[in-house]
Design a protein around this motif. Structure first.
Motif, PDB file in Angstrom:
ATOM      1  N   VAL A 248       0.795  -1.184  -0.086  1.00 57.80           N
ATOM      2  CA  VAL A 248       0.050  -0.211   0.086  1.00 57.80           C
ATOM      3  C   VAL A 248       0.865   1.248   0.063  1.00 57.80           C
ATOM      4  N   ASN A 249       2.131   1.250   0.314  1.00 55.53           N
ATOM      5  CA  ASN A 249       3.002   2.308   0.752  1.00 55.53           C
ATOM      6  C   ASN A 249       3.364   3.046  -0.933  1.00 55.53           C
ATOM      7  N   ARG A 250       3.102   1.973  -1.930  1.00 54.02           N
ATOM      8  CA  ARG A 250       3.432   2.562  -3.341  1.00 54.02           C
ATOM      9  C   ARG A 250       2.420   3.603  -3.593  1.00 54.02           C
ATOM     10  N   ARG A 251       1.255   3.326  -3.103  1.00 52.49           N
ATOM     11  CA  ARG A 251       0.021   4.131  -3.513  1.00 52.49           C
ATOM     12  C   ARG A 251       0.071   5.595  -2.228  1.00 52.49           C
ATOM     13  N   TYR A 252       0.368   5.227  -1.219  1.00 50.31           N
ATOM     14  CA  TYR A 252       0.151   6.407  -0.053  1.00 50.31           C
ATOM     15  C   TYR A 252       1.457   6.378   0.545  1.00 50.31           C
ATOM     16  N   PRO A 253       2.546   7.094  -0.106  1.00 47.97           N
ATOM     17  CA  PRO A 253       3.814   6.809   0.670  1.00 47.97           C
ATOM     18  C   PRO A 253       3.984   7.538   2.003  1.00 47.97           C
ATOM     19  N   ILE A 254       5.007   7.452   2.734  1.00 45.85           N
ATOM     20  CA  ILE A 254       5.010   8.034   3.965  1.00 45.85           C
ATOM     21  C   ILE A 254       4.787   9.499   4.265  1.00 45.85           C
ATOM     22  N   LYS A 255       5.357  10.225   3.195  1.00 45.08           N
ATOM     23  CA  LYS A 255       5.213  11.778   3.687  1.00 45.08           C
ATOM     24  C   LYS A 255       3.697  12.038   3.523  1.00 45.08           C
ATOM     25  N   ASP A 256       3.120  11.825   2.384  1.00 47.11           N
ATOM     26  CA  ASP A 256       1.604  12.027   2.217  1.00 47.11           C
ATOM     27  C   ASP A 256       0.742  11.404   3.447  1.00 47.11           C
ATOM     28  N   LEU A 257       1.177  10.040   3.982  1.00 50.68           N
ATOM     29  CA  LEU A 257       0.623   9.647   4.916  1.00 50.68           C
ATOM     30  C   LEU A 257       0.778  10.442   6.384  1.00 50.68           C
ATOM     31  N   ILE A 258       1.909  11.006   6.644  1.00 52.14           N
ATOM     32  CA  ILE A 258       2.259  11.734   7.829  1.00 52.14           C
ATOM     33  C   ILE A 258       1.612  13.013   7.655  1.00 52.14           C
ATOM     34  N   ASP A 259       1.328  13.756   6.465  1.00 50.57           N
ATOM     35  CA  ASP A 259       0.660  14.935   6.134  1.00 50.57           C
ATOM     36  C   ASP A 259      -0.828  14.649   6.521  1.00 50.57           C
ATOM     37  N   ALA A 260      -1.268  13.617   6.068  1.00 51.99           N
ATOM     38  CA  ALA A 260      -2.854  13.393   6.274  1.00 51.99           C
ATOM     39  C   ALA A 260      -3.188  13.170   7.735  1.00 51.99           C
ATOM     40  N   LEU A 292      12.512   7.312  12.463  1.00 54.11           N
ATOM     41  CA  LEU A 292      11.148   7.368  12.893  1.00 54.11           C
ATOM     42  C   LEU A 292      10.870   8.385  13.935  1.00 54.11           C
ATOM     43  N   ALA A 293      11.648   9.047  14.524  1.00 50.67           N
ATOM     44  CA  ALA A 293      11.524  10.088  15.711  1.00 50.67           C
ATOM     45  C   ALA A 293      11.553  11.262  14.722  1.00 50.67           C
ATOM     46  N   ASP A 294      12.383  11.218  13.578  1.00 52.82           N
ATOM     47  CA  ASP A 294      12.476  12.479  12.751  1.00 52.82           C
ATOM     48  C   ASP A 294      11.139  12.704  11.947  1.00 52.82           C
ATOM     49  N   LEU A 295      10.451  11.507  11.812  1.00 51.35           N
ATOM     50  CA  LEU A 295       9.064  11.844  11.058  1.00 51.35           C
ATOM     51  C   LEU A 295       8.192  12.188  12.002  1.00 51.35           C
ATOM     52  N   LEU A 296       8.326  11.832  13.271  1.00 55.23           N
ATOM     53  CA  LEU A 296       7.152  12.258  14.218  1.00 55.23           C
ATOM     54  C   LEU A 296       7.448  13.596  15.113  1.00 55.23           C
ATOM     55  N   ARG A 297       8.962  13.754  15.219  1.00 61.23           N
ATOM     56  CA  ARG A 297       8.969  14.874  15.790  1.00 61.23           C
ATOM     57  C   ARG A 297      10.177  15.826  14.943  1.00 61.23           C
ATOM     58  N   PRO A 298       9.972  16.149  13.831  1.00 63.71           N
ATOM     59  CA  PRO A 298      10.579  16.887  12.998  1.00 63.71           C
ATOM     60  C   PRO A 298      11.310  18.036  13.427  1.00 63.71           C
TER      61      PRO A 298
END
Ligand code: SAH
Length: 364
Positions: A248-260, A292-298
């Motif tokens: 599913v990540n090919r359709r909804y990659p991490i950056k878009d997911l985190i933005d959502a 992972l921490a970079d993603l959640l606490r940028p």
């Protein structure tokens, strides 16, 4: 006599549908209210027990509607009966499973939203089945009512031994087989029905839905009026690895997911949880915890309103993957905590009866 498949499944009917059905049968609307209370308050399972309905009506109904559309095939128990997995069969025999977990102060049921699952995450047993069926709202509700009835039996039993166990479910988690957001409408109907104060009256904040990260579902949930909890299966800190583990990540990659998710928390002011299954030497390295921490606490943005739930991977038959040992799990957690990310390790039930996360595959 109508064929089995022509019978109306009672738990698929809303209160309004029931009133309409009574109208068709020339019955007053208050009969609908009586039946609804039987279904969702008294947890009645047969028309014989609805003694406040006229016998003739009970007989007519018995020829038109059915209580169950799932057949309970087997119950497996663990933890001295405090964990129970129900294996249900759909009319064509496809599996659906629910797991009841009873604790001294609370009780949780984990229910399925689909039979099998189309998402094909490589580490999950359900994914190996492929997509067999979307469950109807009624079939999802049936699993919850099974758990509530079972819990009442367990509590009565405990009382007879002088112990005290709550006889009400405290949590309903949509973390069984399937992807709830891939069956959004039926799934959401089950939430609304179970929440209905005139019926089962289950608190909105006591529901949790877990998704692989279908962004349209996250956005849609943000618009719903009931404040249920959201959990996101993240499992990897970068797209290459996540796509490898979760198609599913090919359709909804991490950056878009985190933005959502960021939009979701801004709109709802509710904290989300991220689930992270730990696989030895695949996604459990300390530097992956850092990412992972970079993603959640940028660095240049406010921290995400979130919590991380680490889940040591549960073995799936025939899988080449392996589970992170305790030491690696704690080291991963330590990195996150050091970086200010709230993080707990999920305490699991039912691995010995293949009832733990990711093990539901319809095997007896
Ligand atoms: N499809 C939804 C709902 C299932 S929830 C979702 O993926 O979120 C089940 C949770 O258990 C998910 O976080 C899933 O990724 C995780 N899981 C899957 N296989 C697992 C395994 N073998 N061991 C531990 N957790 C697993």
């Amino acid at each position: 006599m109508p064929m089995e498949q022509d019978l109306i499944h009672l738990y698929n009917l809303t209160r309004v549908d029931l009133i309409r059905l009574m109208g068709e049968l020339g019955q007053p609307a208050f009969r609908a209210k009586q039946i609804y209370r039987h279904l969702y308050v008294n947890l009645t399972t047969s028309f014989d027990a609805m003694t406040d309905l006229p016998t003739a009506l009970r007989e007519t109904l018995a020829g038109r509607v059915t209580f169950t559309s799932l057949t309970l095939r087997t119950i497996l128990t663990a933890d001295q009966g405090m964990t129970r997995k129900a294996l249900f069969a759909l009319p064509d025999g496809s599996p659906a499973e629910a797991v009841l977990m009873v604790y001294p102060d609370r009780a949780t049921v984990c229910v399925s939203s689909q039979s099998g699952c189309p998402m094909a995450c490589v580490f999950c047993a359900t994914g190996k089945l492929g997509h067999l069926h979307d469950l109807t709202a009624g079939q999802i509700i049936e699993q919850v009512l099974w758990a509530e009835r079972t819990l009442k039996e367990i509590a009565a039993d405990a009382r007879s031994r002088g112990e005290k166990i709550s006889d009400h479910l405290t949590n309903v988690v949509y973390m069984g087989m399937g992807e709830p957001f891939n069956n959004y409408q039926e799934w959401w109907t089950s939430v609304e029905r179970l929440h209905d104060p005139e019926g089962f009256n289950f608190g909105a904040r006591n529901f949790t839905v877990s998704t692989v990260g279908l962004i349209p579902g996250i956005r849609r949930l943000a618009e719903e009026s009931l404040p249920i909890n959201l959990a996101i299966s993240l499992h990897a800190p970068d797209d290459e690895l996540r796509s490898n583990m979760m198609p599913v990540n090919r359709r909804y990659p991490i950056k878009d997911l985190i933005d959502a998710v960021r939009d979701y928390t801004a709109q709802t002011r509710r904290r989300v949880s991220f689930e992270y299954v730990l696989l030895k030497e695949k996604n459990d390295l300390p530097e992956q915890a850092e990412r992972l921490a970079d993603l959640l606490r940028p660095a240049h943005q406010a921290p995400l309103l979130c919590h991380v739930n680490l889940i040591p991977w549960n073995p799936v038959p025939g899988s080449p993957l392996s589970r992170s040992d305790r030491k690696r799990v704690l080291a991963f957690q330590e990195v996150l905590l050091q970086r200010g990310v709230a993080c707990t390790v999920r305490v699991e039930r039912g691995a010995e009866i293949a009832a733990a996360c990711g093990q539901l595959a319809g095997a007896v």
